[in-house]
Design a protein around this motif. Structure first.
Motif, mmCIF file in Angstrom:
data_model
loop_
_atom_site.group_PDB
_atom_site.id
_atom_site.type_symbol
_atom_site.label_atom_id
_atom_site.label_comp_id
_atom_site.label_asym_id
_atom_site.label_seq_id
_atom_site.Cartn_x
_atom_site.Cartn_y
_atom_site.Cartn_z
ATOM 1 N N HIS A 38 0.810 -1.214 0.000
ATOM 2 C CA HIS A 38 0.000 0.000 0.000
ATOM 3 C C HIS A 38 0.846 1.269 0.000
ATOM 4 O O HIS A 38 0.353 2.348 -0.321
ATOM 5 C CB HIS A 38 -0.933 -0.001 1.219
ATOM 6 C CG HIS A 38 -0.206 -0.094 2.531
ATOM 7 N ND1 HIS A 38 0.228 -1.293 3.040
ATOM 8 C CD2 HIS A 38 0.185 0.859 3.405
ATOM 9 C CE1 HIS A 38 0.848 -1.068 4.199
ATOM 10 N NE2 HIS A 38 0.844 0.217 4.431
ATOM 11 N N THR A 39 2.126 1.134 0.346
ATOM 12 C CA THR A 39 3.027 2.282 0.319
ATOM 13 C C THR A 39 3.387 2.657 -1.117
ATOM 14 O O THR A 39 3.648 3.828 -1.413
ATOM 15 C CB THR A 39 4.328 1.963 1.090
ATOM 16 O OG1 THR A 39 4.003 1.617 2.431
ATOM 17 C CG2 THR A 39 5.276 3.150 1.096
ATOM 18 N N TYR A 40 3.352 1.678 -2.010
ATOM 19 C CA TYR A 40 3.831 1.882 -3.373
ATOM 20 C C TYR A 40 2.727 1.878 -4.426
ATOM 21 O O TYR A 40 2.956 2.316 -5.560
ATOM 22 C CB TYR A 40 4.846 0.794 -3.729
ATOM 23 C CG TYR A 40 5.877 0.588 -2.649
ATOM 24 C CD1 TYR A 40 6.828 1.559 -2.370
ATOM 25 C CD2 TYR A 40 5.876 -0.567 -1.855
ATOM 26 C CE1 TYR A 40 7.759 1.397 -1.359
ATOM 27 C CE2 TYR A 40 6.812 -0.748 -0.844
ATOM 28 C CZ TYR A 40 7.745 0.238 -0.599
ATOM 29 O OH TYR A 40 8.658 0.066 0.409
ATOM 30 N N PHE A 41 1.544 1.389 -4.051
ATOM 31 C CA PHE A 41 0.447 1.291 -5.009
ATOM 32 C C PHE A 41 -0.847 1.812 -4.394
ATOM 33 O O PHE A 41 -1.067 1.675 -3.194
ATOM 34 C CB PHE A 41 0.225 -0.163 -5.440
ATOM 35 C CG PHE A 41 1.421 -0.819 -6.056
ATOM 36 C CD1 PHE A 41 1.721 -0.646 -7.392
ATOM 37 C CD2 PHE A 41 2.256 -1.618 -5.285
ATOM 38 C CE1 PHE A 41 2.830 -1.260 -7.960
ATOM 39 C CE2 PHE A 41 3.364 -2.241 -5.839
ATOM 40 C CZ PHE A 41 3.651 -2.054 -7.179
ATOM 41 N N SER A 42 -1.691 2.363 -5.256
ATOM 42 C CA SER A 42 -3.030 2.784 -4.857
ATOM 43 C C SER A 42 -4.055 1.928 -5.586
ATOM 44 O O SER A 42 -3.718 1.140 -6.475
ATOM 45 C CB SER A 42 -3.258 4.263 -5.205
ATOM 46 O OG SER A 42 -2.445 5.094 -4.435
ATOM 47 N N LYS A 43 -5.311 2.102 -5.231
ATOM 48 C CA LYS A 43 -6.392 1.401 -5.906
ATOM 49 C C LYS A 43 -6.333 1.671 -7.406
ATOM 50 O O LYS A 43 -6.124 2.804 -7.828
ATOM 51 C CB LYS A 43 -7.745 1.861 -5.338
ATOM 52 C CG LYS A 43 -8.959 1.188 -5.949
ATOM 53 C CD LYS A 43 -9.006 -0.300 -5.637
ATOM 54 C CE LYS A 43 -10.276 -0.942 -6.207
ATOM 55 N NZ LYS A 43 -10.274 -2.416 -6.045
ATOM 56 N N ASN A 44 -6.486 0.614 -8.178
ATOM 57 C CA ASN A 44 -6.495 0.663 -9.646
ATOM 58 C C ASN A 44 -5.113 0.754 -10.277
ATOM 59 O O ASN A 44 -5.000 0.842 -11.502
ATOM 60 C CB ASN A 44 -7.367 1.804 -10.184
ATOM 61 C CG ASN A 44 -8.817 1.681 -9.781
ATOM 62 O OD1 ASN A 44 -9.372 0.578 -9.784
ATOM 63 N ND2 ASN A 44 -9.434 2.794 -9.412
ATOM 64 N N ASP A 45 -4.044 0.714 -9.490
ATOM 65 C CA ASP A 45 -2.698 0.737 -10.069
ATOM 66 C C ASP A 45 -2.340 -0.582 -10.738
ATOM 67 O O ASP A 45 -1.560 -0.600 -11.700
ATOM 68 C CB ASP A 45 -1.653 1.028 -8.982
ATOM 69 C CG ASP A 45 -1.461 2.509 -8.716
ATOM 70 O OD1 ASP A 45 -2.005 3.328 -9.481
ATOM 71 O OD2 ASP A 45 -0.772 2.847 -7.739
ATOM 72 N N VAL A 46 -2.885 -1.688 -10.232
ATOM 73 C CA VAL A 46 -2.456 -3.033 -10.651
ATOM 74 C C VAL A 46 -3.639 -3.796 -11.243
ATOM 75 O O VAL A 46 -4.750 -3.744 -10.713
ATOM 76 C CB VAL A 46 -1.869 -3.812 -9.454
ATOM 77 C CG1 VAL A 46 -1.447 -5.217 -9.873
ATOM 78 C CG2 VAL A 46 -0.689 -3.048 -8.844
ATOM 79 N N ASP A 47 -3.384 -4.515 -12.334
ATOM 80 C CA ASP A 47 -4.436 -5.298 -12.985
ATOM 81 C C ASP A 47 -4.417 -6.772 -12.593
ATOM 82 O O ASP A 47 -5.455 -7.432 -12.623
ATOM 83 C CB ASP A 47 -4.296 -5.189 -14.508
ATOM 84 C CG ASP A 47 -4.561 -3.777 -15.012
ATOM 85 O OD1 ASP A 47 -5.696 -3.501 -15.414
ATOM 86 O OD2 ASP A 47 -3.623 -2.955 -14.976
#
Length: 213
Positions: free
Chosen positions: A101-110
């Motif tokens: 969660h430090t490096y990604f937000s919602k919708n960053d990854v598929d």
């Protein structure tokens, strides 16, 4: 797994910021800026020596890939693969998956790949398994709606635990194989561990699950 100490690993990692992203928190909500093209992003947690993530990137140039590996002494082997491959759509992160969660937000990854994760067989260690409910919540917080997890292991106990965990969390099972290498599944790219275990005659388990919102 016993890791061989490589005191030079940190220095080598710092020499290649084009392959191992040095400040990944900078790209939170804007991972498209880390790559040449704005494409879907798939991540592998526990990328090891990088065979899977590199070959996936080679086979799917329309997708961006990030391999996440905690150990410096391991990720340098993946780094060597990337340097040799010279692919524009794959990079590495030398970070702890507990802090996604430090490096990604919602919708960053598929999509999230979990390949031959540590089974943590003792019951008191089940919270460390990458398919435990707390990790499933963490993935949900960075994935797109109806994002996917693709999971492979040779460990029957971990696979059974994971299927139960996926079901209890409300994930939709979209693919299941209890013996991948004897199935008609096409396009499988093996990890180093997968090849090793398969050569020993171990059965390979695989499933795909999807979040329903």
């Amino acid at each position: 797994m016993r890791l061989r100490n490589k005191p030079w690993a940190k220095d080598k990692i710092e020499q290649y910021p084009q392959y191992i992203v040095p400040n990944p928190e900078m790209y939170k909500e804007s991972w498209k800026d880390a790559f040449e093209l704005n494409q879907p992003l798939h991540i592998e947690i526990g990328t090891g020596k990088g065979r899977f993530i590199t070959e996936m990137a080679r086979a799917n140039p329309h997708i961006n890939y990030l391999g996440i590996e905690l150990y410096e002494s391991v990720i340098v082997s993946a780094l060597d693969r990337l340097i040799e491959a010279e692919l524009p759509n794959v990079k590495l992160l030398n970070v702890n998956a507990n802090n996604l969660h430090t490096y990604f937000s919602k919708n960053d990854v598929d999509r999230v790949y979990l390949n031959f994760s540590d089974p943590w067989p003792k019951i008191r260690h089940e919270k460390r398994r990458l398919t435990y409910k707390s990790f499933l919540k963490l993935y949900e917080e960075i994935l797109v709606d109806k994002g996917e997890i693709h999971f492979k292991t040779d460990n029957q106990g971990l696979f059974e635990f994971s299927l139960k965990s996926f079901s209890e969390y409300g994930l939709l099972l979209t693919f299941l194989s209890l013996d991948l290498h004897k199935s008609d599944f096409e396009g499988n790219i093996m990890t180093e561990y997968e090849e090793k275990f398969s050569n020993k005659g171990n059965r390979i388990y695989r499933c795909e699950v999807k979040y329903q919102s």
